[in-house]
Design an enzyme around this catalytic site. Sequence first.
Site, PDB file in Angstrom:
ATOM      1  N   HIS A 171      -0.876   2.678  -6.896  1.00 18.36           N
ATOM      2  CA  HIS A 171      -0.246   1.972  -5.776  1.00 18.36           C
ATOM      3  C   HIS A 171      -1.338   1.075  -5.216  1.00 18.36           C
ATOM      4  O   HIS A 171      -2.210   1.516  -4.478  1.00 18.36           O
ATOM      5  CB  HIS A 171       0.263   2.967  -4.726  1.00 18.36           C
ATOM      6  CG  HIS A 171       0.835   2.299  -3.507  1.00 18.36           C
ATOM      7  ND1 HIS A 171       1.938   2.774  -2.843  1.00 18.36           N
ATOM      8  CD2 HIS A 171       0.468   1.180  -2.825  1.00 18.36           C
ATOM      9  CE1 HIS A 171       2.222   1.983  -1.804  1.00 18.36           C
ATOM     10  NE2 HIS A 171       1.335   1.017  -1.776  1.00 18.36           N
ATOM     11  N   ASP A 269      11.408   3.639  -6.842  1.00 15.64           N
ATOM     12  CA  ASP A 269      10.603   4.035  -5.674  1.00 15.64           C
ATOM     13  C   ASP A 269      11.527   4.608  -4.588  1.00 15.64           C
ATOM     14  O   ASP A 269      11.386   4.307  -3.398  1.00 15.64           O
ATOM     15  CB  ASP A 269       9.780   2.868  -5.120  1.00 15.64           C
ATOM     16  CG  ASP A 269       8.673   3.356  -4.184  1.00 15.64           C
ATOM     17  OD1 ASP A 269       8.502   4.582  -4.048  1.00 15.64           O
ATOM     18  OD2 ASP A 269       7.995   2.506  -3.600  1.00 15.64           O
TER      19      ASP A 269
HETATM   20  O1  DOR Z   1       7.635   2.570   1.132  1.00 15.46           O
HETATM   21  C1  DOR Z   1       7.034   3.529   0.674  1.00 15.46           C
HETATM   22  N1  DOR Z   1       7.497   4.777   0.830  1.00 15.46           N
HETATM   23  N2  DOR Z   1       5.903   3.328   0.014  1.00 15.46           N
HETATM   24  C2  DOR Z   1       5.103   4.339  -0.368  1.00 15.46           C
HETATM   25  O2  DOR Z   1       4.059   4.125  -0.903  1.00 15.46           O
HETATM   26  C3  DOR Z   1       5.488   5.737  -0.101  1.00 15.46           C
HETATM   27  C4  DOR Z   1       6.935   5.856   0.114  1.00 15.46           C
HETATM   28  C5  DOR Z   1       7.306   7.147   0.761  1.00 15.46           C
HETATM   29  O3  DOR Z   1       6.898   8.203   0.227  1.00 15.46           O
HETATM   30  O4  DOR Z   1       7.993   7.143   1.767  1.00 15.46           O
HETATM   31 ZN    ZN Z   2       6.447   5.350  -4.130  1.00 19.65          ZN
END
Ligand code: DOR
Ligand code: ZN
Length: 401
Positions: A171, A269
């Site tokens: 990341h 994601d």
């Molecule tokens: O938007 C995000 N949510 N980016 C991240 O790196 C982690 C993820 C989360 O786990 O909520």
């Molecule tokens: Zn993520």
Amino acid sequence: MSLLIKNCRVLIKDKVYAKNILIRKGRIAKVTNKEPKADSVIDAKNNFVLPGLIDCHVHFREPGLTHKEDFMTGSMAAAKGGITTIFDMPNTLPPTTTLAALDEKRKLAAKSIVNFGLVFGATTNNLADIKKAKNVAAVKLYMDETTGGLKVDDLEAICDIFRMSKITIVHAEDYNVQNAINVMIKNKIKNRLHVAHVSSAQELKYAKQNKLSRQITAEVTPQHLFMNKKDIQVLGAFAEMNPRLKTEQDQKALWEGIKNREVDIIATDHAPHLKEEKEMANYPFGVPGVETMLPLLLDAFNSNKITLTEIVRLCCENPAKIFKIKNKGFLKEGFDADLIIVDLDKRQAVRNEDLLTKCKWSPFEGKILKGWPVTTIVNGNIVYDNGEIFDIKAGEVQYGR
Ligand code: DOR
Ligand code: ZN
């Protein structure tokens, strides 16, 4: 037990064929013009049958954050979205950064009705455990801020992590993508680097236009493909994620990356947070996505933005190849029977009340999409069919490395 899926349309090397698919012992036994006998038969009604999607980036929040999601709700949502394998990320509570936490997560994930892989988290001082961790999909390195605070910024530690892990998912945002690659170049690292959620033209350039391009793979998310920063004005916290949504030009560059094959994988994601949490002043970042990725892509297919072959390459074949997942990602005899039936003509709105994710909202709520998965088969078992979930457990994937 055997199952015959009749009247399938399948893609073989870019061409469309009418076939029947026989599943035996959880595997694809035959893709045939004949109609072999089977214990049970389902009719695909001339719909396309594709390999189930492999989503190499989800946050199912277990253990520790199960008010947002757990392996049961997350995997039900995935099955409904045509995803048959997920990789769960390590930023849980506790984080998956020790062997004990990995074992614990493995037990919890046994609930999942889609196949799963586990990603091990890197810290500044867990190299010994990274070395010992068995059957992990990859090691995840956070070079930027994230939910759970797993950030590592010491360049020597980063170098050691890249050296130790055959494949690291990073990341990294903006220039940190370049920083990661510089560490690889400077230290002549031969292992692989997978850049998660590339969000801008510049990040894609850093990831792909360098001399290590064969070792480096790039992932984009549906949210960065189907939204841009203007959506933040409308949706506020509900369109906030890390990396943040970028400009329309950046969005266009990601689509160009799909066309010119600089983008290797589309992954969700899936990062669920409750509505109440998103409504707070210091809301968490992230949006859910497993139920909407495939409908968004099929809708894009229907408006000629992407081909079915590209969807299968980016969401099934490439994840299987890049992470060397055994026996998955292809609709071919001998492979695991992880299959989905998709109705390319089905038109339906994304509705919060229909969602199976615990967070019960989507940034795409209200959007009418044409093209939806209707049936999902995992290891030869029907786990989702026309709105109904069947609780049959899947299992952990294995890797050929
Ligand atoms: O938007 C995000 N949510 N980016 C991240 O790196 C982690 C993820 C989360 O786990 O909520
Ligand atoms: Zn993520």
